[in-house]
Write an enzyme that holds these catalytic residues in place. Sequence first.
Site, PDB file in Angstrom:
ATOM      1  N   ARG A   1      21.104  40.328  26.279  1.00  0.00           N
ATOM      2  CA  ARG A   1      22.088  40.450  27.359  1.00  0.00           C
ATOM      3  C   ARG A   1      21.665  41.554  28.319  1.00  0.00           C
ATOM      4  O   ARG A   1      21.189  42.609  27.888  1.00  0.00           O
ATOM      5  CB  ARG A   1      23.478  40.819  26.803  1.00  0.00           C
ATOM      6  CG  ARG A   1      24.115  39.715  26.025  1.00  0.00           C
ATOM      7  CD  ARG A   1      25.523  40.133  25.571  1.00  0.00           C
ATOM      8  NE  ARG A   1      25.833  39.454  24.332  1.00  0.00           N
ATOM      9  CZ  ARG A   1      26.452  40.003  23.297  1.00  0.00           C
ATOM     10  NH1 ARG A   1      26.860  41.255  23.349  1.00  0.00           N
ATOM     11  NH2 ARG A   1      26.679  39.300  22.214  1.00  0.00           N
TER      12      ARG A   1
ATOM     13  N   ARG B   1      38.303  38.681  11.054  1.00  0.00           N
ATOM     14  CA  ARG B   1      37.816  39.286  12.281  1.00  0.00           C
ATOM     15  C   ARG B   1      38.186  38.357  13.436  1.00  0.00           C
ATOM     16  O   ARG B   1      37.892  37.158  13.403  1.00  0.00           O
ATOM     17  CB  ARG B   1      36.305  39.419  12.230  1.00  0.00           C
ATOM     18  CG  ARG B   1      35.754  39.941  13.525  1.00  0.00           C
ATOM     19  CD  ARG B   1      34.285  39.758  13.625  1.00  0.00           C
ATOM     20  NE  ARG B   1      33.811  40.372  14.857  1.00  0.00           N
ATOM     21  CZ  ARG B   1      32.690  40.014  15.446  1.00  0.00           C
ATOM     22  NH1 ARG B   1      31.934  39.074  14.927  1.00  0.00           N
ATOM     23  NH2 ARG B   1      32.319  40.604  16.558  1.00  0.00           N
TER      24      ARG B   1
ATOM     25  N   HIS C   1      33.298  45.574  19.629  1.00  0.00           N
ATOM     26  CA  HIS C   1      32.760  46.372  18.512  1.00  0.00           C
ATOM     27  C   HIS C   1      33.773  47.413  18.037  1.00  0.00           C
ATOM     28  O   HIS C   1      33.395  48.418  17.433  1.00  0.00           O
ATOM     29  CB  HIS C   1      31.481  47.142  18.913  1.00  0.00           C
ATOM     30  CG  HIS C   1      30.250  46.297  19.051  1.00  0.00           C
ATOM     31  ND1 HIS C   1      29.281  46.586  19.979  1.00  0.00           N
ATOM     32  CD2 HIS C   1      29.832  45.187  18.393  1.00  0.00           C
ATOM     33  CE1 HIS C   1      28.309  45.696  19.876  1.00  0.00           C
ATOM     34  NE2 HIS C   1      28.630  44.829  18.916  1.00  0.00           N
TER      35      HIS C   1
ATOM     36  N   GLU D   1      31.810  46.796   9.172  1.00  0.00           N
ATOM     37  CA  GLU D   1      32.964  46.190   9.840  1.00  0.00           C
ATOM     38  C   GLU D   1      33.879  45.482   8.848  1.00  0.00           C
ATOM     39  O   GLU D   1      35.098  45.508   8.986  1.00  0.00           O
ATOM     40  CB  GLU D   1      32.473  45.223  10.929  1.00  0.00           C
ATOM     41  CG  GLU D   1      31.910  45.979  12.127  1.00  0.00           C
ATOM     42  CD  GLU D   1      31.065  45.145  13.062  1.00  0.00           C
ATOM     43  OE1 GLU D   1      29.900  44.843  12.686  1.00  0.00           O
ATOM     44  OE2 GLU D   1      31.528  44.789  14.149  1.00  0.00           O
TER      45      GLU D   1
ATOM     46  N   ASN E   1      34.663  36.517   8.375  1.00  0.00           N
ATOM     47  CA  ASN E   1      34.159  36.679   9.732  1.00  0.00           C
ATOM     48  C   ASN E   1      33.549  35.345  10.126  1.00  0.00           C
ATOM     49  O   ASN E   1      32.414  35.031   9.762  1.00  0.00           O
ATOM     50  CB  ASN E   1      33.115  37.810   9.742  1.00  0.00           C
ATOM     51  CG  ASN E   1      32.576  38.082  11.133  1.00  0.00           C
ATOM     52  OD1 ASN E   1      32.794  37.307  12.069  1.00  0.00           O
ATOM     53  ND2 ASN E   1      31.857  39.187  11.264  1.00  0.00           N
TER      54      ASN E   1
END
Length: 346
Positions: free
Chosen positions: A214, A64, A153, A330, A7
């Site tokens: 955010r 990823r 996601h 993940e 990743n």
Amino acid sequence: MKIAVINAGSSSLKFKLFDMQTKEVLYASLVEKIGEAGSKIQTHQEALESIDIDFSKIDAIGHRVVHGGDKLTSSTLIDENVIQIISSLSSLAPLHNPANLEGIKVARKKAPSLANIAVFDTAFHSSMPKEAYMYALPREMYEKHHIRRYGFHGTSHSYIMKKAAFMLHKEIDEVNLITLHLGNGASACAIKNGKSIDTSMGFTPLEGLVMGSRSGDIDPSIVLYMQKELGLSIDEADKLLNKQSGLLGICDANDVRNIIEREDEQAKLALDMMIRRIQKYIGAYMALLGSVDAIVFSGGIGENSEYIRARVLDVQMFQNVNSLVIQTDEELEIANECLLILDKNS
Ligand code: ADP
């Protein structure tokens, strides 16, 4: 069978090696601050060199990749064509895709004979119906410029969904869920019969829930106003929305652990706003799904904070719905995807 997962972020490289029989992590490494002043490791190449394993004993490397756009909608073996497409999507994910590509290039150089497989954050959401992924903008914005909801996601929502189905003793294609990935970045997903039918992140990961830094949903005119009336440049507006807003913008902090401990008005307001937004999405997704087998909490906040979970669920309408807490993984989901791709291609 051993599968490595990379990743690669703009200044970090996470690496995990799995034994796929036992799903055990045989090796894990995290290199941060790549390329930063004073850092020992200056490139992704050096980061990968620092990983102390024998690459000849690995069966495949999973990567990823944040944005697959509308061309790469499922995990795929990486070849020159795939690299080309990922690269062409860099303008849609300028912080992520170039870094992900860097990881791919370095891995291909380090172990040229290994299968490299791309697993996309956007892929799980490719099942969304058109009315979910279209924005009500002039059609050509979608047709010519590919402006649409992609959602992110996805590997996490997909992993959580499969685990939840298992826990609920249901087949994947019969499970209806609302999955909440609540970390620094946060998103909600409506899952019908095992497939994503809507999600809160959109064209970029900025839309939807109130996140660490955010804003999530805002009236888009605010951005125009800030540019026109307050003289913000495009870069400044980008930074304000992505890095200075959300919990951080409201209460000057983004670690929910600390915010919960505080008693001042701003901290209380930040949590109230975050929770209300999550509740609005759950309510909306309940309406879309009709019946919901469980609301599933995941990510750093969702997995660890009983307080936030209880507050989110404190709504009359949610009382009859199961709730589950599932630790997301993940990297394992990426490794599992690699297994499927290797099987398909063997
Ligand atoms: P990322 O999106 O960066 O991968 P994580 O999923 O690891 O983030 O989540 C990180 C966030 O989880 C932290 O910013 C913190 O707010 C939150 N968190 C972690 N542990 C707890 C806890 N015990 N209670 C509340 N929040 C927590």
